[in-house]
Write an enzyme that holds these catalytic residues in place. Sequence first.
Site, PDB file in Angstrom:
ATOM      1  N   GLU A  29      48.908  49.991  41.446  1.00 27.47           N
ATOM      2  CA  GLU A  29      50.064  50.061  40.545  1.00 27.47           C
ATOM      3  C   GLU A  29      49.629  50.697  39.228  1.00 27.47           C
ATOM      4  O   GLU A  29      48.658  50.252  38.614  1.00 27.47           O
ATOM      5  CB  GLU A  29      50.609  48.649  40.309  1.00 27.47           C
ATOM      6  CG  GLU A  29      51.150  48.010  41.578  1.00 27.47           C
ATOM      7  CD  GLU A  29      51.153  46.479  41.526  1.00 27.47           C
ATOM      8  OE1 GLU A  29      51.068  45.913  40.420  1.00 27.47           O
ATOM      9  OE2 GLU A  29      51.232  45.874  42.600  1.00 27.47           O
ATOM     10  N   LEU A  58      55.229  48.183  43.561  1.00 25.71           N
ATOM     11  CA  LEU A  58      54.662  46.942  43.036  1.00 25.71           C
ATOM     12  C   LEU A  58      54.558  45.918  44.170  1.00 25.71           C
ATOM     13  O   LEU A  58      55.485  45.142  44.402  1.00 25.71           O
ATOM     14  CB  LEU A  58      55.565  46.423  41.903  1.00 25.71           C
ATOM     15  CG  LEU A  58      54.917  45.504  40.870  1.00 25.71           C
ATOM     16  CD1 LEU A  58      55.783  45.417  39.637  1.00 25.71           C
ATOM     17  CD2 LEU A  58      54.630  44.133  41.425  1.00 25.71           C
ATOM     18  N   GLU A  60      51.253  43.931  46.035  1.00 24.75           N
ATOM     19  CA  GLU A  60      49.805  43.786  46.187  1.00 24.75           C
ATOM     20  C   GLU A  60      49.380  43.640  47.645  1.00 24.75           C
ATOM     21  O   GLU A  60      48.349  44.180  48.051  1.00 24.75           O
ATOM     22  CB  GLU A  60      49.297  42.588  45.375  1.00 24.75           C
ATOM     23  CG  GLU A  60      49.288  42.814  43.863  1.00 24.75           C
ATOM     24  CD  GLU A  60      50.637  42.633  43.213  1.00 24.75           C
ATOM     25  OE1 GLU A  60      51.581  42.156  43.879  1.00 24.75           O
ATOM     26  OE2 GLU A  60      50.771  42.958  42.015  1.00 24.75           O
ATOM     27  N   GLN A  82      45.879  44.777  39.539  1.00 25.96           N
ATOM     28  CA  GLN A  82      45.812  44.842  38.075  1.00 25.96           C
ATOM     29  C   GLN A  82      45.090  43.670  37.424  1.00 25.96           C
ATOM     30  O   GLN A  82      44.420  43.831  36.413  1.00 25.96           O
ATOM     31  CB  GLN A  82      47.215  44.984  37.496  1.00 25.96           C
ATOM     32  CG  GLN A  82      47.721  46.396  37.653  1.00 25.96           C
ATOM     33  CD  GLN A  82      49.050  46.634  36.993  1.00 25.96           C
ATOM     34  OE1 GLN A  82      49.756  45.699  36.610  1.00 25.96           O
ATOM     35  NE2 GLN A  82      49.413  47.896  36.871  1.00 25.96           N
ATOM     36  N   PHE A  83      45.248  42.489  37.995  1.00 26.05           N
ATOM     37  CA  PHE A  83      44.553  41.302  37.485  1.00 26.05           C
ATOM     38  C   PHE A  83      44.243  40.400  38.670  1.00 26.05           C
ATOM     39  O   PHE A  83      44.984  40.394  39.659  1.00 26.05           O
ATOM     40  CB  PHE A  83      45.419  40.536  36.470  1.00 26.05           C
ATOM     41  CG  PHE A  83      45.580  41.250  35.169  1.00 26.05           C
ATOM     42  CD1 PHE A  83      44.667  41.064  34.128  1.00 26.05           C
ATOM     43  CD2 PHE A  83      46.632  42.127  34.970  1.00 26.05           C
ATOM     44  CE1 PHE A  83      44.798  41.739  32.934  1.00 26.05           C
ATOM     45  CE2 PHE A  83      46.775  42.811  33.770  1.00 26.05           C
ATOM     46  CZ  PHE A  83      45.861  42.613  32.747  1.00 26.05           C
ATOM     47  N   PRO A  89      48.200  37.643  47.009  1.00 30.68           N
ATOM     48  CA  PRO A  89      48.927  38.183  48.177  1.00 30.68           C
ATOM     49  C   PRO A  89      48.035  39.029  49.097  1.00 30.68           C
ATOM     50  O   PRO A  89      48.409  39.288  50.235  1.00 30.68           O
ATOM     51  CB  PRO A  89      50.021  39.058  47.546  1.00 30.68           C
ATOM     52  CG  PRO A  89      50.192  38.510  46.175  1.00 30.68           C
ATOM     53  CD  PRO A  89      48.824  38.046  45.751  1.00 30.68           C
ATOM     54  N   HIS A 129      46.321  35.968  34.325  1.00 31.98           N
ATOM     55  CA  HIS A 129      45.562  37.191  34.067  1.00 31.98           C
ATOM     56  C   HIS A 129      44.079  36.886  33.839  1.00 31.98           C
ATOM     57  O   HIS A 129      43.324  37.773  33.480  1.00 31.98           O
ATOM     58  CB  HIS A 129      46.094  37.911  32.822  1.00 31.98           C
ATOM     59  CG  HIS A 129      47.428  38.555  33.020  1.00 31.98           C
ATOM     60  ND1 HIS A 129      48.559  37.859  33.329  1.00 31.98           N
ATOM     61  CD2 HIS A 129      47.815  39.867  32.946  1.00 31.98           C
ATOM     62  CE1 HIS A 129      49.594  38.694  33.429  1.00 31.98           C
ATOM     63  NE2 HIS A 129      49.160  39.911  33.201  1.00 31.98           N
TER      64      HIS A 129
END
Lengths: 326, 361
Positions: A29, A58, A60, A82-83, A89, A129
Amino acid sequence: MPEMTLVEAVNLALARAMEDDPDVVVLGEDVGINGGVFRATVGLQARFGPERVLDTPLAELLISGLCVGMAAQRLKPVGEIQFMGFLYPCIDQLVNHASRIRNRTQGRLTCPMVLRTPHGAGIRAPEHHSESTEAMLAHIPGLRVVIPSSPDRAYGLLLAAIRDPDPVVFLEPTRIYRAAKGEVEDNGEALPLDVAFVLREGRDVTLISWGAMLKETMAAADALAADGIAAEVIDLATLKPYDEATVLGSVAKTGRCVIVHEATRTGGFGAEIAALIAERALTSLLAPVARVTGYDTVIPMARLEQHMMPSVGRIVTAARKACQFS
Amino acid sequence: MPDGGLPVIAHFEVRHRNYLAPDGSINRPLPPFASDAGLLTALYRAMMLLRNFDRKAVALQRTGRLGTYAVSLGQEAVSVSVASAMREEDVLLPSYRDNGALIWRGVKLEEILLFWGGDERGNHFSGPVQDFPFCVPVGSQAPHAAGVAYAFKLRKQPRVAVCMFGDGATSKGDVYEAMNFAGVHKMPVVFVATNNQWAISVPLRLQTGCETLAQKAIAAGFIGEQVDGSDVVAMRAAAEDAIAAAREGQGPRFIEAVTYRLGDHTTSDDALRYRSADEVQARWKEEPITRLRSYLVGQKMWSKAEEEQLAAECHERVEAAVERYLAAEPRRPETMFDHLYAELPEVYAAQRRELAGEGDA
């Protein structure tokens, strides 16, 4: 050699891998025009095109599943999550497919993929995060779990991960993405996986850590040195499979071991190392193995997170206690 | 519904395809391939082989010589026809009930038995080397299909990924995520949902509020078609169209194959706990093998003598496969490590030696 940050070294390794091998595909993403939320993929799409640097929807689970399909076709997908809090998932794909497709098919299909994700707390990020659940990943047979702690190791280990014929989860220590600076030569040379790095030699106590927490661990070693305690510091670097020989060799020498990780304590990877030492190096021990870890609680949001993470003081205290034992 | 005169900005439609009625009569002119008696009888033979194989597999399971097994009873037309429309170089991503597709693509019967008998060597099969093994976690193969198709597109290969799953899988995010991505990038991939009405004990009406599963493709931006999955001619035609369109760069397609699982979910299931014998009995009237046979016999494409010969052939082929399966050399326990990684890390090599009785770990 140019000095750069850890995240710049990640970018450099990705560019080098894509330059060297047309089968390397970066996906995730915002990895394209935006260059990733941490800028790890900046400039790659302009250089290698939108087909090889792919902005995904978007999703995962999809990113990890796409990687499996691509890898089965002998592409070298490098997916970005991203984090780490958004990695979950992907677990189904990692456990049920990526890590075992070679085994399930007796080598007919393989999965040379890399899934990169930022790891750990300490950047005052929102909820979800700041995760450090590497032990969960390190429990999965067939997977490699790698975490660098410096720019040169980020470069060399990421190249190794991309070239590895099996799936690798590459955890990037978020807190030192920009705080860690060092010289990196873009020579295309990979560092070995499955090997721990001895960052500092010492005879009195072994300190073992990985990722961002090596910053505090090294600082603790400095503080201990001022007291006349010589700490050996090991950067485990690959958690699955991990370098048992280096751990055991060091503990045989020092007789004392403190394991440092910011992940929660119960079932954390420190427990695995402590068990190994108990099984294989008990007679070398002069003191109980100690763990300095995050507490068994949800990682607090920004105002309290520093209290969860091991501090230099906590590491020094544990090491001193080990040295004073008996 | 009060709409305040708001304009309609989009219309969608879902078509249903059927040629052969349950009694084998024709509802509409058949597609061109149906004049090829060789092909139709090949499909018939494949379905019969699958039914015979299933029967034997269940018998093996009941006598403790096979593990849990999933029969295709009643839905043989789906996987056989889809595989028959694929090219060798296409890639199949099957669910655990798609034996018919694997057999069509060259996987040996004894290899399928080996898999269900609990031996990974069954997945190192004789079919196309890039085909995926059965996927057990429902629907999780759909993102793989999108990834495979992406590789085809990137390398500009005229190949198609064909992903098969059941009606239950369409409830999973995996399937939607894969279809959504395939729609965005017009991937060469065909998704085939075998709607056999039951996801173990959960009937379709509790699986989805949708009128059709085919309409799920609309949300992903491509064509979804509903096909009579017990009509092998319709299934073959739909698969052929979808695969050709995908190969030509027209993007993905979705096929909802409406059929019925006449058997239990697996040999570990007892379907009488959740559905009536009457319901199943009624559905037997629609099953695909009798339907095609009625058509073939009516067209003088198939004879009683051929039927008898086929029965003997199926019996012989299945029995020979069972013999080979039962005669397979056992694996040494330590071989469970042999394909864990490309090269076994030393720490696990020590465990391998321990398992081999070499007393190292």
